[in-house]
Design an enzyme around this catalytic site. Structure first.
Site, short mmCIF file in Angstrom:
data_model
loop_
_atom_site.label_atom_id
_atom_site.label_comp_id
_atom_site.label_asym_id
_atom_site.label_seq_id
_atom_site.Cartn_x
_atom_site.Cartn_y
_atom_site.Cartn_z
N ASP A 32 -3.78 1.20 1.42
CA ASP A 32 -3.74 2.63 1.08
C ASP A 32 -3.11 2.91 -0.28
O ASP A 32 -3.54 3.82 -1.00
CB ASP A 32 -3.10 3.48 2.19
N MET A 65 -0.87 -0.26 5.37
CA MET A 65 -0.79 -1.70 5.07
C MET A 65 -0.01 -2.48 6.13
O MET A 65 0.70 -1.90 6.95
CB MET A 65 -0.09 -1.90 3.71
N HIS A 66 -0.13 -3.79 6.06
CA HIS A 66 0.74 -4.76 6.74
C HIS A 66 0.65 -4.82 8.27
O HIS A 66 1.22 -5.74 8.87
CB HIS A 66 2.24 -4.54 6.40
O1 LIG Z 1 4.21 -0.34 3.99
C1 LIG Z 1 3.69 0.35 3.13
C2 LIG Z 1 3.46 -0.21 1.77
O2 LIG Z 1 3.98 -1.48 1.59
C3 LIG Z 1 3.28 1.75 3.45
O3 LIG Z 1 3.02 2.48 2.31
C4 LIG Z 1 2.10 1.75 4.38
O4 LIG Z 1 0.96 1.29 3.66
C5 LIG Z 1 1.87 3.10 5.05
O5 LIG Z 1 1.47 4.11 4.21
P1 LIG Z 1 1.45 5.70 4.56
O6 LIG Z 1 0.92 5.85 5.94
O7 LIG Z 1 2.81 6.22 4.38
O8 LIG Z 1 0.50 6.24 3.52
#
Ligand SMILES: O=C(CO)[C@@H](O)[C@H](O)COP(=O)(O)O
Ligand SMILES: Nc1ncnc2c1ncn2[C@@H]1O[C@H](COP(=O)(O)OP(=O)(O)O)[C@@H](O)[C@H]1O
Length: 504
Positions: free
Chosen positions: A240, A82-83
């Site tokens: 995700d 995300m983000h």
């Molecule tokens: O920043 C967040 C949720 O706000 C993280 O959960 C990212 O979405 C990355 O996820 P992973 O790579 O750890 O699954």
């Protein structure tokens, strides 16, 4: 030849692509790692081209190694880290490396947002403007790389860039749009008030689509590059964590998701958009139409373990290192670890806190340190559970997903620290399975995500809390909770020291 859909899980450490049939059987899986660049403390970047190349390698392997026929693949959908900020110019070329969710360089911009909009910002987005989110990163680029900002014509998130390269179509789904903190959650549109406040052209924001919406067929270029058919249809996909929740069957507020990926997440299904945790926990649109979820994020969950392994056991097998923790005891013989090694997001929104081992004793061996890392990560999850419980939530089941769910020992530790039943999935592909489910629903194979859940989501092992260990962990968590306030000043001073000495 059985029809299938592909679920693309674009994570932070790797992409994994799963081929899933209408019966919910995973018939093939391929993946590929890509690097994370941390050129300065607080920075975390990736080259978007690496996502495209790695995904293509995985798809080519599915076709060549696993004998999938391109015509068999009816639909594709995406789960994305995300983000992350991807900026494109007028010719849709990438302008700079993507700034990821764990990039915390934008503290100044975060403070500026709050100074300008304060509570109104939280009212609109249901979130605080934390460093990890997209808007503060965009403002960092505006302030520090104005020549790049001037050329920027489109902002995308990671999986949306990947989908764009496969179809030529620009779009973002609602679950990732909430993660930009530029979406008006109540109205479900880009917030003109926020765009105006920070002088951001609305044209930078791509069209919004639902996770199950058709986002176009594979285009000619990508069909030639990957071997896929232009008959294959893509669907919006989701963040995700939204996809992880879909793939883990989190469909009611009494089940909670525990995800140990690079980050760590405790996530709750929210049936209505009016709920607002005032930014202490994140609040996001779901990949399920008209549903929402909230979550607390530990920035360095699997990342803390991977850091430990890389630094102290580089040449050893990952599973063996993790399982060595069984030689230690509950509480790691009196050693605690706080996983704040890249700062923290929840419950302490603090980019400058850093991690610590507390209580190091001459008796400690390496397996005690491994155990302390495993436990410390789950103590930080326990902090998030406490936030929920303080607001009246009660959970009867924890569904455990992510790379960390490969370890039965770690799942038992979760059951004991949460004092709740933990279940694992038969197909430990939470986000990838969730993405495949969105394609299956988008194609019309199922009437709704919940119909698809009945067929696709299968649980495997159950870990029950052990009363003795629960009591010990309760005491240890009380001690653990003292680490943040006790180390805050010291670790802030150390970060400041590095800044003064030109390391940041
Ligand atoms: O920043 C967040 C949720 O706000 C993280 O959960 C990212 O979405 C990355 O996820 P992973 O790579 O750890 O699954
Ligand atoms: N055998 C294992 N046992 C426990 N944890 C593991 C194992 N192998 C990898 N991990 C953890 O899984 C994490 C990666 O999880 P994953 O869900 O693939 O992440 P992402 O989606 O962020 O790329 C790593 O950071 C690592 O700590």
């Amino acid at each position: 030849m059985t029809d299938c859909v592909l679920g693309v899980d674009l994570g932070t450490s790797a992409v994994k692509v799963s081929a899933v049939t209408k019966a919910g059987e995973i018939i093939a899986q391929e993946g590929m790692d890509f690097p994370l660049r941390q050129p300065k403390p607080g920075y975390a970047e990736q080259d978007p081209e690496d996502w495209v190349s790695a995904t293509t390698v995985a798809i080519v392997r599915l076709i060549l190694n696993d004998q999938l026929k391109p015509e068999q693949i009816k639909g594709i959908s995406y789960s994305g880290q995300m983000h992350g900020l991807v900026l494109l110019d007028a010719d849709n070329q990438v302008l700079r490396p993507a700034m990821l969710w764990n990039d915390t360089r934008s503290t100044k911009q975060r403070e500026e947002i709050m100074a300008k909009m304060g509570d109104r910002f939280i009212e609109i987005t249901h979130n605080q403007p934390l460093e990890g989110f997209t808007l503060p990163k965009l403002l960092w680029v505006k302030e520090n790389q104005p020549e790049i900002f001037a050329k920027a014509k489109t902002m995308l998130l990671p999986k949306d860039y990947l989908r764009f390269r496969m179809t030529g179509n620009l779009a973002i789904d609602y679950s990732d749009a909430t993660g930009t903190v530029m979406l008006d959650v109540d109205k479900q549109v880009w917030s003109q008030e926020i765009l105006d406040a920070f002088d951001i052209p609305a044209s930078l924001c791509p069209p919004l689509v639902r996770s199950i919406d058709n986002t176009g067929n594979i285009d000619d270029w990508y069909a030639q590059y990957s071997g896929l058919s232009t008959e294959t249809v893509t669907f919006g996909g989701g963040a995700d964590n939204a996809c992880g929740a879909v793939g883990a069957g989190i469909d009611s507020p009494t089940k909670v998701l525990s995800s140990i990926g690079t980050s760590g997440v405790i996530l709750k299904y929210e049936p209505q958009k009016e709920t607002n945790y005032n930014g202490v926990l994140q609040y996001e649109d779901h990949a399920i139409p008209d549903a929402f979820y909230s979550m607390g994020v530990t920035l360095a969950a699997g990342f803390s373990l991977s850091w430990f392994k890389k630094t102290f056991a580089a040449d050893e097998d990952f599973t063996a290192v993790v399982e060595s923790a069984a030689q230690s005891t509950v509480g790691a013989n009196g050693l605690l670890f706080a996983p704040y090694i890249v700062g923290e997001r929840a419950p302490y929104a603090d980019a400058d806190i850093r991690g610590s081992f507390i209580g190091i004793d001459g008796i400690h061996q390496r397996h005690d340190f491994v155990r302390a890392v495993l436990e410390g990560i789950i103590f930080s999850f326990r902090d998030l559970m406490d936030e929920y419980e303080a607001k009246g939530s009660r959970f009867d089941t924890v569904v455990s997903i992510g790379g960390g769910a490969k370890s039965p020992l770690w799942q038992q530790i979760q059951a004991n620290i949460f004092n709740t039943k933990v279940v694992s999935l038969k197909n430990e592909q939470g986000p990838g399975l969730g993405a495949a489910m969105l394609a299956a629903v988008g194609l019309g194979w199922f009437k709704s995500v919940s119909e698809c859940t009945k067929v696709f989501v299968k649980f495997k092992d159950v870990f029950l809390p052990r009363a003795n260990d629960v009591a010990k962990y309760r005491k240890l968590h009380d001690i653990y909770k003292q680490i943040y306030p006790s180390t805050k000043e010291i670790t802030h001073e150390l970060v400041a020291y590095r800044r003064e000495n030109g390391e940041e």
